[in-house]
Design a protein around this motif. Structure first.
Motif, PDB file in Angstrom:
ATOM      1  N   SER A  47      77.588  -2.788  -6.508  1.00  0.00           N
ATOM      2  CA  SER A  47      78.370  -3.643  -5.593  1.00  0.00           C
ATOM      3  C   SER A  47      78.644  -3.013  -4.235  1.00  0.00           C
ATOM      4  O   SER A  47      78.408  -3.633  -3.206  1.00  0.00           O
ATOM      5  CB  SER A  47      79.725  -4.076  -6.180  1.00  0.00           C
ATOM      6  OG  SER A  47      79.509  -4.930  -7.247  1.00  0.00           O
ATOM      7  N   ARG A  48      79.183  -1.815  -4.243  1.00  0.00           N
ATOM      8  CA  ARG A  48      79.486  -1.160  -2.967  1.00  0.00           C
ATOM      9  C   ARG A  48      79.682   0.326  -3.224  1.00  0.00           C
ATOM     10  O   ARG A  48      80.081   0.717  -4.332  1.00  0.00           O
ATOM     11  CB  ARG A  48      80.748  -1.755  -2.343  1.00  0.00           C
ATOM     12  CG  ARG A  48      81.953  -1.639  -3.239  1.00  0.00           C
ATOM     13  CD  ARG A  48      83.192  -2.281  -2.655  1.00  0.00           C
ATOM     14  NE  ARG A  48      84.215  -2.514  -3.663  1.00  0.00           N
ATOM     15  CZ  ARG A  48      85.128  -1.636  -4.035  1.00  0.00           C
ATOM     16  NH1 ARG A  48      85.160  -0.446  -3.483  1.00  0.00           N
ATOM     17  NH2 ARG A  48      86.021  -1.924  -4.960  1.00  0.00           N
ATOM     18  N   PRO A  49      79.452   1.136  -2.205  1.00  0.00           N
ATOM     19  CA  PRO A  49      79.762   2.554  -2.372  1.00  0.00           C
ATOM     20  C   PRO A  49      81.275   2.718  -2.437  1.00  0.00           C
ATOM     21  O   PRO A  49      82.015   1.921  -1.855  1.00  0.00           O
ATOM     22  CB  PRO A  49      79.231   3.198  -1.086  1.00  0.00           C
ATOM     23  CG  PRO A  49      78.482   2.137  -0.370  1.00  0.00           C
ATOM     24  CD  PRO A  49      78.961   0.820  -0.864  1.00  0.00           C
ATOM     25  N   VAL A  50      81.720   3.725  -3.125  1.00  0.00           N
ATOM     26  CA  VAL A  50      83.163   3.960  -3.195  1.00  0.00           C
ATOM     27  C   VAL A  50      83.412   5.454  -3.350  1.00  0.00           C
ATOM     28  O   VAL A  50      82.718   6.140  -4.092  1.00  0.00           O
ATOM     29  CB  VAL A  50      83.812   3.164  -4.355  1.00  0.00           C
ATOM     30  CG1 VAL A  50      83.229   3.554  -5.700  1.00  0.00           C
ATOM     31  CG2 VAL A  50      85.318   3.316  -4.365  1.00  0.00           C
ATOM     32  N   HIS A  51      84.389   5.939  -2.613  1.00  0.00           N
ATOM     33  CA  HIS A  51      84.759   7.353  -2.744  1.00  0.00           C
ATOM     34  C   HIS A  51      86.220   7.421  -3.152  1.00  0.00           C
ATOM     35  O   HIS A  51      87.083   6.871  -2.467  1.00  0.00           O
ATOM     36  CB  HIS A  51      84.569   8.082  -1.404  1.00  0.00           C
ATOM     37  CG  HIS A  51      85.065   9.496  -1.439  1.00  0.00           C
ATOM     38  ND1 HIS A  51      84.234  10.560  -1.667  1.00  0.00           N
ATOM     39  CD2 HIS A  51      86.313  10.014  -1.308  1.00  0.00           C
ATOM     40  CE1 HIS A  51      84.945  11.683  -1.649  1.00  0.00           C
ATOM     41  NE2 HIS A  51      86.211  11.370  -1.429  1.00  0.00           N
ATOM     42  N   GLY A  87      79.821   8.171  -6.166  1.00  0.00           N
ATOM     43  CA  GLY A  87      80.255   6.898  -5.596  1.00  0.00           C
ATOM     44  C   GLY A  87      79.211   6.199  -4.761  1.00  0.00           C
ATOM     45  O   GLY A  87      79.468   5.126  -4.212  1.00  0.00           O
ATOM     46  N   ASN A  88      78.016   6.775  -4.672  1.00  0.00           N
ATOM     47  CA  ASN A  88      76.991   6.131  -3.845  1.00  0.00           C
ATOM     48  C   ASN A  88      76.318   4.974  -4.568  1.00  0.00           C
ATOM     49  O   ASN A  88      76.128   5.013  -5.786  1.00  0.00           O
ATOM     50  CB  ASN A  88      75.932   7.153  -3.430  1.00  0.00           C
ATOM     51  CG  ASN A  88      76.406   7.998  -2.264  1.00  0.00           C
ATOM     52  OD1 ASN A  88      76.719   7.470  -1.200  1.00  0.00           O
ATOM     53  ND2 ASN A  88      76.500   9.303  -2.474  1.00  0.00           N
ATOM     54  N   SER A 108      73.499   3.497  -0.615  1.00  0.00           N
ATOM     55  CA  SER A 108      73.994   4.661   0.134  1.00  0.00           C
ATOM     56  C   SER A 108      73.514   5.980  -0.469  1.00  0.00           C
ATOM     57  O   SER A 108      73.525   7.015   0.202  1.00  0.00           O
ATOM     58  CB  SER A 108      75.516   4.628   0.240  1.00  0.00           C
ATOM     59  OG  SER A 108      76.114   4.800  -1.023  1.00  0.00           O
TER      60      SER A 108
END
Lengths: 305, 296
Positions: free
Chosen positions: A17-21, A30-31, A51
């Motif tokens: 869905s989306r990168p997240v850190h 999180g990539n 990402s």
């Protein structure tokens, strides 16, 4: 003749869905989606440009002999394409980049790729493209060879537009990557032209045919990377993703030996992802299948498991 | 009037997300700052960091059925400032109202958010396909939003065919926050920014230089530029943000040390501005008209 060493499966981005850190997801990473199949030859094979592709970009200098890159694109949602404008290899002289991708909604990948570089959206100066770019359209069920040695077969999975799973074979190394995929049950027809096909054959017959074909596509593939974004409790079928249960059901019917769960939901922290594997392994063991969480920067030789 | 205002950095990266173990202390999400006080919630940009604000929203809104309203101030419409918006939970509810503020025209802003949520790149179909009510405001004069007065300085930039924005947020209690998320590093831009933000107490400024002087950095203010702006405005606190993806925790700490040394050499007796790295993990920074404190 001496056999080639097994290809290496490298996970550069495993998030969906989306990168997240966050400080709580750094173990699995999180990539967003990016996988590499390293055959040890003088070219690079990448699946998707989420990402996680930044690991490939940042390691550009490690393999100066590799002057060709083949990128298999499963589909064009952001989490699978967002790093393409930052691909520094675009500016490399004497470099070839081959994109193998399906159209989306009747628009070619080449046109969608161009949109990523739109003036006013791109936060960096437009790259001075010196590499030779090749855009190869991949149709559902397509089969083709990369560099005359790596066999790629496509399969349209149940997700928006044309989303392709890929089965990739290099000598004895075989892996299938099933990206975003939802269960097709109960008329959940998300793939492009699926509704039309179901209309002509009847929904139930189409669903059965699709499920049988998916199992056939994965039959006896030793290593499968499969979307397990949701779990049974939070599943939203029309969002186009699967669960560990769905992945294990398909893979056990296909007699898969090693299932890599990936496309972890951005909301899942390391503990959630670890628990997911623990629960899945209990079930999988009965089917003589190993279940492993895909983890960023992990590398796995593609043996027969 | 005593008012507590909270600033939370949800995303501190420019260009593209950089989730990594090397960035644990600072963060890896793209641009988003939340500025909130009792009755209002303002976001600066909607990079992937905006999703980290969602859990707070769920906690607050699930317990009360009333409608939700926030303002999103876009400094620019580059991908790294807009791609988080489809994942911001309130946008999926009819009862939400999002005020979009920028220096671009309404058409330019709509076009950007349509590009971001194109059917080819997302499961959505343009910005109008989201249930929330979205109102666009193109700022040419100071704009009242809740208790805040929001002013924007239009900025030209070679990478954008529309004006970018620097922001100044004033609260009747005396809270005064200046925000520069992107700007060219030339002296004219820096002078204009310093003039616009003169007297601001809390300055948040982009420091997007990378470990090498790459082409990306040449279109952005550096740490030194940000310090220059901080000194010219007379800010009390200067928060650096919009970090280059290759600037790891160690490199950022090293830059901060270098800037402290520069500040020391300039012999600023009162040691202002106080220099800080914006971090996603540090928690909320409380600002009120008479004092500032960091809450972990």
């Amino acid at each position: 003749m001496k056999k080639a060493a097994p290809a290496i499966l490298k996970f550069h981005g495993v998030r969906g869905s989306r990168p997240v850190h966050t400080p709580f997801n750094t173990n699995y990473g999180g990539n967003s989606t990016c996988i590499e199949i390293d055959t040890g030859m003088d070219y690079t094979i990448i699946i998707d440009g989420g990402s996680g592709l930044q690991h490939v970009i940042n390691n550009l200098g490690e393999h100066p002999q590799r002057r060709r890159m083949h990128i298999l694109v499963t589909h064009t949602h952001w989490d699978h394409v967002l790093m393409f404008p930052f691909l520094q290899q675009l500016e490399c002289k004497n470099f070839e980049i081959h994109f193998h991708a399906p159209d989306a909604g009747g628009v070619s990948f080449k046109d969608i790729f161009a949109k990523l570089f739109k003036h006013g959206r791109l936060p960096i100066p437009a790259p001075n493209v010196q590499a030779k770019l090749f855009f190869h359209k991949v149709t559902p069920d397509a089969a083709f060879l990369i560099e005359g040695k790596v066999k790629v077969v496509g399969f349209q999975v149940n997700h928006q537009h044309i989303t392709l799973g890929y089965r990739i074979s290099y000598e004895d190394s075989i892996v299938a990557v099933i990206p975003d995929i939802a269960s097709i049950s109960n008329g959940n027809l998300l793939g492009e032209s699926f509704a039309e096909q179901a209309k002509s054959t009847g929904t139930e017959a189409f669903e059965k045919q699709y499920n049988d074909n998916l199992v056939k596509f994965l039959k006896d593939v030793p290593n499968v990377v499969f979307d397990t974004h949701f779990n049974a409790q939070n599943l939203k079928a029309d969002w186009g993703h699967a669960t560990p249960e769905i992945a294990m059901d398909v893979c056990s019917r296909a007699r898969v030996k090693r299932l890599f769960m990936f496309h972890h939901a951005p909301e899942e922290n390391d503990q959630d992802v670890a628990t997911k594997q623990m629960l899945a392994q209990r079930v999988a063991i009965a089917n003589d299948m190993q279940v492993i969480n895909a983890r960023e920067e992990d590398e796995w030789p593609l043996t027969a498991a | 009037m005593a008012t507590n205002c909270r600033i939370k950095f949800h995303g501190i990266r420019a260009f593209h997300p950089a989730p990594s173990r090397k960035n644990i202390a600072t963060g890896g999400n793209t641009a988003c700052i939340e500025i909130s006080e009792e009755s209002s919630q303002i976001f600066i940009n909607a990079g992937f960091g905006i999703n980290l604000a969602t859990p707070n929203w769920i906690t607050n809104q699930r317990t009360k059925k009333d409608s939700y309203k926030c303002a999103i101030l876009f400094s620019d419409f580059f991908w790294d400032s807009i791609l988080g918006l489809p994942f911001f939970t309130p946008i999926h509810f009819k009862s939400s109202h999002l005020d979009v503020l920028s220096c671009a025209t309404e058409d330019q802003a709509r076009e950007a958010l349509d590009d971001m949520s194109s059917n080819l790149l997302t499961p959505f179909n343009g910005i109008s396909s989201f249930p929330a009510k979205i109102s666009f405001h193109s700022l040419t004069t100071p704009h009242k939003w809740g208790a805040w007065t929001i002013s924007a300085l239009p900025l030209t930039h070679p990478l954008a065919p529309y004006p970018l924005a620097a922001w100044r947020l004033l609260h009747p209690s005396g809270i005064d926050i200046g925000i520069v998320m992107i700007s060219m590093p030339d002296s004219e831009s820096i002078t204009n920014l310093a003039h616009f933000l003169h007297g601001t107490k809390t300055l948040i400024c982009a420091a997007s230089s990378g470990p090498k002087n790459d082409a990306w950095s040449r279109h952005r203010t550096t740490f030194d530029d940000a310090l220059k702006i901080g000194l010219l405005t007379g800010a009390h606190d200067l928060y650096f943000t919009q970090f280059h993806p290759l600037m790891t925790d160690i490199l950022l700490q090293s830059e901060l040390r270098r800037l402290h040394q520069i500040l020391g050499r300039l012999n600023h007796d009162n040691a202002t501005p106080k220099l800080h790295l914006a971090t996603e993990v540090e928690g909320i920074i409380s600002v009120n008209s008479s004092r500032r404190s960091k809450a972990g």
